[in-house]
Write an enzyme that holds these catalytic residues in place. Sequence first.
Site, PDB file in Angstrom:
ATOM      1  N   CYS A   1     -24.532  -2.107 -31.792  1.00  0.00           N
ATOM      2  CA  CYS A   1     -25.302  -1.125 -31.006  1.00  0.00           C
ATOM      3  C   CYS A   1     -26.145  -0.253 -31.922  1.00  0.00           C
ATOM      4  O   CYS A   1     -25.726   0.105 -33.023  1.00  0.00           O
ATOM      5  CB  CYS A   1     -24.353  -0.190 -30.257  1.00  0.00           C
ATOM      6  SG  CYS A   1     -23.122  -1.019 -29.259  1.00  0.00           S
TER       7      CYS A   1
ATOM      8  N   CYS B   1     -37.292   3.513 -23.258  1.00  0.00           N
ATOM      9  CA  CYS B   1     -37.311   3.292 -24.713  1.00  0.00           C
ATOM     10  C   CYS B   1     -38.653   2.751 -25.200  1.00  0.00           C
ATOM     11  O   CYS B   1     -38.899   2.690 -26.405  1.00  0.00           O
ATOM     12  CB  CYS B   1     -36.188   2.342 -25.110  1.00  0.00           C
ATOM     13  SG  CYS B   1     -34.581   2.925 -24.557  1.00  0.00           S
TER      14      CYS B   1
ATOM     15  N   HIS C   1     -32.451   5.358 -33.069  1.00  0.00           N
ATOM     16  CA  HIS C   1     -33.288   5.132 -31.883  1.00  0.00           C
ATOM     17  C   HIS C   1     -33.407   6.408 -31.047  1.00  0.00           C
ATOM     18  O   HIS C   1     -32.801   6.520 -29.990  1.00  0.00           O
ATOM     19  CB  HIS C   1     -32.672   3.973 -31.080  1.00  0.00           C
ATOM     20  CG  HIS C   1     -33.414   3.606 -29.839  1.00  0.00           C
ATOM     21  ND1 HIS C   1     -34.777   3.808 -29.671  1.00  0.00           N
ATOM     22  CD2 HIS C   1     -32.989   3.034 -28.675  1.00  0.00           C
ATOM     23  CE1 HIS C   1     -35.135   3.375 -28.472  1.00  0.00           C
ATOM     24  NE2 HIS C   1     -34.074   2.925 -27.842  1.00  0.00           N
TER      25      HIS C   1
HETATM   26  N1  COA Z   1     -23.559   1.894 -35.296  1.00  0.00           N
HETATM   27  C1  COA Z   1     -22.761   2.163 -36.346  1.00  0.00           C
HETATM   28  N2  COA Z   1     -21.913   3.232 -36.401  1.00  0.00           N
HETATM   29  C2  COA Z   1     -21.904   4.042 -35.331  1.00  0.00           C
HETATM   30  C3  COA Z   1     -22.728   3.835 -34.222  1.00  0.00           C
HETATM   31  C4  COA Z   1     -23.565   2.716 -34.215  1.00  0.00           C
HETATM   32  N3  COA Z   1     -24.367   2.458 -33.170  1.00  0.00           N
HETATM   33  N4  COA Z   1     -22.505   4.810 -33.324  1.00  0.00           N
HETATM   34  C5  COA Z   1     -21.593   5.630 -33.864  1.00  0.00           C
HETATM   35  N5  COA Z   1     -21.235   5.169 -35.066  1.00  0.00           N
HETATM   36  C6  COA Z   1     -20.226   5.748 -35.970  1.00  0.00           C
HETATM   37  C7  COA Z   1     -20.438   7.222 -36.179  1.00  0.00           C
HETATM   38  O1  COA Z   1     -21.239   7.462 -37.322  1.00  0.00           O
HETATM   39  C8  COA Z   1     -19.030   7.707 -36.360  1.00  0.00           C
HETATM   40  O2  COA Z   1     -18.617   7.377 -37.692  1.00  0.00           O
HETATM   41  P1  COA Z   1     -17.646   8.351 -38.531  1.00  0.00           P
HETATM   42  O3  COA Z   1     -16.379   8.409 -37.723  1.00  0.00           O
HETATM   43  O4  COA Z   1     -17.517   7.654 -39.847  1.00  0.00           O
HETATM   44  O5  COA Z   1     -18.354   9.665 -38.570  1.00  0.00           O
HETATM   45  C9  COA Z   1     -18.229   6.841 -35.419  1.00  0.00           C
HETATM   46  O6  COA Z   1     -18.971   5.631 -35.271  1.00  0.00           O
HETATM   47  C10 COA Z   1     -17.991   7.449 -34.056  1.00  0.00           C
HETATM   48  O7  COA Z   1     -19.201   8.019 -33.606  1.00  0.00           O
HETATM   49  P2  COA Z   1     -19.398   8.520 -32.098  1.00  0.00           P
HETATM   50  O8  COA Z   1     -20.738   9.179 -32.017  1.00  0.00           O
HETATM   51  O9  COA Z   1     -18.191   9.274 -31.650  1.00  0.00           O
HETATM   52  O10 COA Z   1     -19.454   7.138 -31.307  1.00  0.00           O
HETATM   53  P3  COA Z   1     -19.442   6.934 -29.754  1.00  0.00           P
HETATM   54  O11 COA Z   1     -18.253   6.090 -29.445  1.00  0.00           O
HETATM   55  O12 COA Z   1     -19.635   8.192 -28.994  1.00  0.00           O
HETATM   56  O13 COA Z   1     -20.787   6.070 -29.536  1.00  0.00           O
HETATM   57  C11 COA Z   1     -21.873   4.021 -29.119  1.00  0.00           C
HETATM   58  C12 COA Z   1     -20.913   4.790 -30.045  1.00  0.00           C
HETATM   59  C13 COA Z   1     -22.094   2.638 -29.660  1.00  0.00           C
HETATM   60  C14 COA Z   1     -21.270   3.913 -27.693  1.00  0.00           C
HETATM   61  C15 COA Z   1     -23.235   4.802 -29.054  1.00  0.00           C
HETATM   62  O14 COA Z   1     -23.772   4.862 -30.349  1.00  0.00           O
HETATM   63  C16 COA Z   1     -24.225   4.185 -28.093  1.00  0.00           C
HETATM   64  O15 COA Z   1     -24.140   4.375 -26.866  1.00  0.00           O
HETATM   65  N6  COA Z   1     -25.204   3.408 -28.606  1.00  0.00           N
HETATM   66  C17 COA Z   1     -26.203   2.766 -27.772  1.00  0.00           C
HETATM   67  C18 COA Z   1     -27.375   3.690 -27.512  1.00  0.00           C
HETATM   68  C19 COA Z   1     -28.324   3.093 -26.510  1.00  0.00           C
HETATM   69  O16 COA Z   1     -27.938   2.397 -25.590  1.00  0.00           O
HETATM   70  N7  COA Z   1     -29.615   3.384 -26.651  1.00  0.00           N
HETATM   71  C20 COA Z   1     -30.663   2.865 -25.808  1.00  0.00           C
HETATM   72  C21 COA Z   1     -30.887   1.431 -26.116  1.00  0.00           C
HETATM   73  S1  COA Z   1     -32.471   0.786 -25.591  1.00  0.00           S
END
Ligand code: COA
Length: 388
Positions: free
Chosen positions: A210, A87, A336
């Site tokens: 997240c 990252c 990100h």
């Molecule tokens: N913040 C706010 N809303 C989020 C979100 C987040 N981080 N991630 C997803 N959503 C919302 C989506 O917009 C969607 O909303 P909707 O139903 O109104 O359309 C809903 O949550 C479900 O989205 P989805 O993509 O199915 O979520 P998911 O469960 O597959 O993933 C996380 C959610 C948090 C697990 C994922 O965003 C993630 O892994 N984030 C971390 C990424 C990371 O680690 N990056 C590197 C860091 S250095």
Amino acid sequence: MGRHRAAIVGAGHTRFGALEAGPRSLLRSAVDGALGSVDRGVDRAPIREAFLATLGFGGWQIGNASAVLGEESGGAGVPTTRIENACASGGFALRAGVRAVHDAADGLVLVAGVEKMTDLTSPRRRYWLGVSGDTEWERLAGLTFAGVYGLIASAYAARHSTAREAMAEVARKNHENGTRNPNAHFRKRIARADVLAAPRVADPLGLYDCCPVSDGAAAVLLAPADRAREYTDTPVYVEAVGAASDRLAVQERPELARFPATERAAAEAFRDGDLRREEIGFLEVHDCFTIAELLALEDLGFAPPGGACDLTLSGATSPGGRLPVNPDGGLKAKGHPIGATGVSQAYEIFLQLRAAAGDRQLPGVETALAHNVGGAGATATVSLFRRG
Ligand code: COA
């Protein structure tokens, strides 16, 4: 690094989010944006060297960086190097670009970052996020990337009683900031109560703690500092870029809730740049999870251990506060796309220091700091900027 070795004279950015476009066209948009933003225009020929930050998430390797970036930027023949430091790829690419400016003499150096992430299923995303952490002790044992930060947040919260509330405030603030950024992945207001009530991802972190998985690209053009005014009347000088690394596996570090790589990178930047912490107008920090913004404030030296909670809850890090943090929404709300993030931070700083950030413009800012982290603190860059 020496004073004012490089200046940003142009910057471009795509929207961040779940986008139709593939990585090559995202890259092209960001690079076109950067070239087109140079006030006095730029013939493409003066680009002497380019750096491309990308992880290649999901196997989206876009091929030999030199050829691809050359084709997409019209700078065919320009030597290009791909930089991959998880990252923090963008921050390290900026660092390489600043150093390369020295040899560019009469020309420009292009630094671009891109990632395509959203076209994978959730299990594949988890797999690819895990590659930025330790494989033997973390990933193969079932620990997710959010899980690593969950452990860090638990360790921090065990010591500091207002940590959970402060993390919720980081999410609220950054979502609020994202509403004013047309490029942000999320432009949706949330309340602290929403953060606390959201589904758990990795205890104590919930959904709103997240950053999302996003597509996007960003690019900046660097000129030698003494020639920057040939391109624009308002260059943004890169005062210094500090960088450091640490043990990859968090279990091999003496403390969970502290990133020595950030501390070392900050020490280098403040040693080499002609700026003191008290002079910094605002921060772009690596808030991949809300706990990471609190750690950043402490590791960068803007708050003592535990002090980031009070600083955040006092409103000091909001746009109207004394030390605004992540006015573009940060990784949390802006999104990100891994390789693009460090370059995107420089883009935001370029806009803010030129008073061109529109609805989210911070009043009177002249200096800024960018902080980019790879993995859970395994690599870090800290860059200092000053308005020309
Ligand atoms: N913040 C706010 N809303 C989020 C979100 C987040 N981080 N991630 C997803 N959503 C919302 C989506 O917009 C969607 O909303 P909707 O139903 O109104 O359309 C809903 O949550 C479900 O989205 P989805 O993509 O199915 O979520 P998911 O469960 O597959 O993933 C996380 C959610 C948090 C697990 C994922 O965003 C993630 O892994 N984030 C971390 C990424 C990371 O680690 N990056 C590197 C860091 S250095």
